[in-house]
Design a protein around this motif. Structure first.
Motif, short mmCIF file in Angstrom:
data_model
loop_
_atom_site.label_atom_id
_atom_site.label_comp_id
_atom_site.label_asym_id
_atom_site.label_seq_id
_atom_site.Cartn_x
_atom_site.Cartn_y
_atom_site.Cartn_z
N ASP A 132 10.94 -1.17 32.65
CA ASP A 132 11.66 -0.15 31.90
C ASP A 132 13.12 -0.04 32.34
OD1 ASP A 132 9.29 0.95 30.45
OD2 ASP A 132 8.64 1.39 32.49
N ALA A 133 13.49 -0.71 33.42
CA ALA A 133 14.86 -0.67 33.92
C ALA A 133 15.06 -1.78 34.94
CB ALA A 133 15.18 0.69 34.54
N VAL A 134 16.34 -2.17 35.12
CA VAL A 134 16.71 -3.20 36.10
C VAL A 134 17.85 -2.66 36.94
CG1 VAL A 134 17.57 -5.53 36.46
CG2 VAL A 134 16.06 -5.06 34.52
N VAL A 135 17.73 -2.82 38.26
CA VAL A 135 18.81 -2.45 39.18
C VAL A 135 19.22 -3.73 39.92
CG1 VAL A 135 19.58 -0.93 41.02
CG2 VAL A 135 17.78 -0.17 39.45
N GLY A 136 20.48 -4.13 39.76
CA GLY A 136 20.94 -5.39 40.32
C GLY A 136 21.76 -5.21 41.58
N PHE A 137 21.46 -6.02 42.60
CA PHE A 137 22.21 -6.05 43.86
C PHE A 137 22.61 -7.50 44.12
CE2 PHE A 137 19.51 -2.36 44.18
CZ PHE A 137 20.16 -1.44 44.97
N GLY A 138 23.48 -7.69 45.11
CA GLY A 138 23.78 -9.05 45.58
C GLY A 138 24.97 -9.67 44.90
N LEU A 139 24.94 -10.99 44.75
CA LEU A 139 26.07 -11.75 44.22
C LEU A 139 26.45 -11.28 42.82
CD1 LEU A 139 25.07 -15.38 45.28
CD2 LEU A 139 26.67 -13.84 46.42
N PHE A 140 27.75 -11.28 42.55
CA PHE A 140 28.25 -10.84 41.24
C PHE A 140 27.60 -11.59 40.08
CE2 PHE A 140 31.26 -10.58 37.75
CZ PHE A 140 31.72 -9.27 37.79
N PRO A 141 27.50 -12.93 40.12
CA PRO A 141 26.86 -13.64 39.00
C PRO A 141 25.38 -13.28 38.84
CG PRO A 141 28.17 -15.15 40.32
CD PRO A 141 28.06 -13.88 41.11
N SER A 142 24.68 -13.01 39.96
CA SER A 142 23.29 -12.62 39.87
C SER A 142 23.15 -11.25 39.21
CB SER A 142 22.66 -12.59 41.27
OG SER A 142 21.33 -12.12 41.23
N CYS A 143 24.05 -10.32 39.55
CA CYS A 143 24.04 -9.01 38.90
C CYS A 143 24.38 -9.13 37.42
CB CYS A 143 25.01 -8.08 39.60
SG CYS A 143 24.53 -7.64 41.28
N ALA A 144 25.29 -10.06 37.08
CA ALA A 144 25.60 -10.29 35.67
C ALA A 144 24.36 -10.74 34.91
CB ALA A 144 26.71 -11.32 35.55
N ALA A 145 23.59 -11.63 35.52
CA ALA A 145 22.35 -12.08 34.89
C ALA A 145 21.38 -10.93 34.71
CB ALA A 145 21.72 -13.19 35.73
N ALA A 146 21.31 -10.04 35.70
CA ALA A 146 20.42 -8.88 35.61
C ALA A 146 20.83 -7.98 34.45
CB ALA A 146 20.44 -8.10 36.92
N ARG A 147 22.13 -7.77 34.28
CA ARG A 147 22.58 -6.92 33.17
C ARG A 147 22.31 -7.59 31.82
NH1 ARG A 147 27.04 -2.37 32.22
NH2 ARG A 147 25.99 -1.67 30.33
N LEU A 148 22.49 -8.90 31.76
CA LEU A 148 22.20 -9.61 30.51
C LEU A 148 20.73 -9.48 30.12
CD1 LEU A 148 24.29 -12.86 31.11
CD2 LEU A 148 24.57 -11.27 29.19
N VAL A 149 19.86 -9.60 31.10
CA VAL A 149 18.42 -9.45 30.83
C VAL A 149 18.13 -8.04 30.33
CG1 VAL A 149 16.15 -9.31 31.94
CG2 VAL A 149 17.65 -11.25 32.40
N ALA A 150 18.71 -7.04 30.99
CA ALA A 150 18.48 -5.66 30.56
C ALA A 150 19.02 -5.43 29.15
CB ALA A 150 19.15 -4.70 31.54
N GLU A 151 20.19 -6.00 28.86
CA GLU A 151 20.78 -5.82 27.53
C GLU A 151 19.90 -6.44 26.45
OE1 GLU A 151 24.96 -6.80 25.12
OE2 GLU A 151 24.73 -7.38 27.22
N LYS A 152 19.42 -7.65 26.69
CA LYS A 152 18.57 -8.31 25.69
C LYS A 152 17.24 -7.59 25.51
CE LYS A 152 18.87 -11.56 23.58
NZ LYS A 152 19.30 -11.73 22.17
N LYS A 153 16.73 -6.99 26.57
CA LYS A 153 15.46 -6.28 26.46
C LYS A 153 15.63 -4.83 26.01
CE LYS A 153 12.87 -9.03 29.87
NZ LYS A 153 11.83 -9.46 28.93
N GLY A 154 16.88 -4.38 25.95
CA GLY A 154 17.14 -3.02 25.50
C GLY A 154 16.70 -1.96 26.49
N ILE A 155 16.83 -2.26 27.81
CA ILE A 155 16.43 -1.30 28.85
C ILE A 155 17.62 -0.98 29.73
CG2 ILE A 155 14.01 -2.02 28.84
CD1 ILE A 155 14.56 -3.74 31.29
N PRO A 156 17.60 0.16 30.45
CA PRO A 156 18.74 0.54 31.29
C PRO A 156 18.97 -0.45 32.44
CG PRO A 156 17.33 2.43 30.88
CD PRO A 156 16.59 1.22 30.38
N TYR A 157 20.23 -0.55 32.82
CA TYR A 157 20.65 -1.37 33.96
C TYR A 157 21.53 -0.53 34.85
CZ TYR A 157 24.03 -4.35 36.43
OH TYR A 157 24.87 -4.91 37.37
N MET A 158 21.51 -0.81 36.16
CA MET A 158 22.41 -0.17 37.09
C MET A 158 22.76 -1.15 38.20
SD MET A 158 21.91 3.44 39.07
CE MET A 158 21.92 4.23 37.45
N LEU A 159 23.99 -1.04 38.71
CA LEU A 159 24.41 -1.85 39.84
C LEU A 159 24.17 -1.09 41.14
CD1 LEU A 159 26.02 -4.41 40.88
CD2 LEU A 159 28.03 -2.91 40.88
#
Length: 413
Positions: free
Chosen positions: A105-132
């Motif tokens: 239901d949500a993704v929280v991304g930590f770590g390398l900038f490109p890895s967090c970008a991937a986490a946000r992309l996944v959240a966006e495509k799935k239509g769920i909240p994301y946070m850094l």
């Protein structure tokens, strides 16, 4: 509720998420952690009772390959190498996180900038909240600190206004990571971005570190919530051989550099400096595979152990200044000598020195002489007393506070 906590990095990036995942589970949340699938991280998360969803590659193998590529690249080509690595991470991590986030239901991304970008992309495509989420305040836009300086993109010496430098940082991140992120967005039929930093950072950001060691000073450039450090309790006994060594004499001095590939000369300098003070040595092999320099019985080599138990029984800790080791030593009340190498390590070294809890080594390459002098300060009575006094201020665990805040925030419609 199901929350995916994602990171890509070393132990200092994974262990706080194990603690946060366990706290979320205590609140009835189904938490899982996507992290490198190295055996040590699998064991760590199993100990915390938090499911592991492997990231795109084990980090030790990846780090060795990145070091090899950097050594083969010219100084002028480092920026291009970073961009190429970013493209690989975004694409591969997007695929891994797409699987890991299934049913979340949500993704929280930590770590390398490109890895967090991937986490946000996944959240966006799935239509769920994301946070850094992040572990150090220096990574966040603020008028109180300068942005990180990347190879090929030096901070102008004639600009002293931090706000102006953070504005330039947008262009720097676009130059280094924009193509990687927008190429992946094109594959997903998503429009291109003109500010990848704003996309990856979002607002607010979860800052997981101790507010005494790493205080966040309010900034109108970004909203930040700081619940404190997330600490995974460790009840494991020390290995029999190490226990016997500790009991056989006075408290030794620990030296270890975690995932940092320091040179063999660093271990020699540390051991010789410790011996110059008449102390015994516990040396952590780490990713650099450090070993004793001779067969004297005053030096004991260890692998991965319970730092919480070990640090409480040593006279001082010499280390690289990773957030995890810095917090562990501070919570144990032991003086520190920090030899910072990269990233946020100079910040933690400076903070420990400012707080009177230890010494920040001048530069990343120590000698026997410089470490001998640093230990002279760290072992002084006033520093030992100060380090012990600070335990009351830095011993708290913010995992449950962070978990409660995340659940409340991510449950909003």
């Amino acid at each position: 509720m199901r929350i995916l906590l994602s990171t890509y990095g070393s132990r200092g990036d994974v262990e706080p998420l194990a603690a946060l995942g366990a706290a979320l589970q205590a609140l009835g949340v189904e938490a899982r952690v996507s992290a490198p699938g190295d055996a040590e991280f699998a064991a760590l998360l199993a100990r915390a009772g938090v499911p592991l969803a492997p990231a795109f590659a084990p980090v030790r193998e990846w780090a060795k390959e990145m070091i090899r590529r950097r050594r083969a690249s010219s100084p002028e080509g480092i920026a291009g190498l970073i961009s190429g690595q970013a493209a690989e991470i975004v694409a591969r991590q997007y695929d891994a996180l797409g699987v890991a986030a299934e049913g979340c239901d949500a993704v929280v991304g930590f770590g390398l900038f490109p890895s967090c970008a991937a986490a946000r992309l996944v959240a966006e495509k799935k239509g769920i909240p994301y946070m850094l989420g992040t572990f150090c305040p220096i990574w966040l836009p603020s008028q109180h600190n300068r942005p990180h300086e990347y190879p090929g993109h030096p901070l102008p010496a004639d600009i002293t206004d931090n706000r102006a430098l953070w504005e330039r940082d947008i262009a720097t991140k676009n130059a280094l990571f924009g193509e990687a992120i927008n190429s992946q967005r094109a594959k997903l039929d998503l429009p291109a971005l003109d500010n990848v930093r704003a996309y990856v950072y979002g607002d607010p950001v979860l800052l997981i570190c101790d507010p005494t060691l790493g205080p966040w000073q309010p900034s109108d450039l970004i909203e930040t919530v700081q619940p404190g450090a997330c600490i995974l309790p460790d009840e494991r006994p020390l290995p029999d051989g190490l226990e016997a060594f500790l009991q056989a004499g006075s408290p030794p001095i620990y030296v270890g550099f975690g995932s940092i590939a320091v040179a063999e000369e660093t271990a020699r300098a540390a051991i010789e400096a410790i011996r110059a003070h008449g102390r015994r040595v516990v040396i952590a092999k780490g990713w650099a595979e450090l070993v004793p320099i001779d067969d004297w019985d005053d030096c004991f080599a260890i692998g991965e152990v319970n730092q919480q138990a070990l640090f409480a029984r040593v006279a001082a800790v010499i280390h690289h200044g990773g957030a995890g080791t810095t917090h562990a030593a501070a919570r144990s009340g032991v003086p520190q000598v920090i030899v910072p190498q990269i990233g946020d390590q100079p910040y933690w070294a400076r903070r420990i020195a400012e707080l009177g809890m230890g010494v920040a080594h001048d530069g990343p390459t120590p000698t026997t002489e410089t470490l001998t002098a640093a230990l002279e300060i760290a072992l002084a009575p006033q520093v030992r007393v100060r380090a012990a006094e600070m335990v009351e201020e830095v011993s708290g665990d913010g995992a449950m506070q962070a978990a409660n805040w995340l659940v409340n925030r991510l449950s909003r419609p």
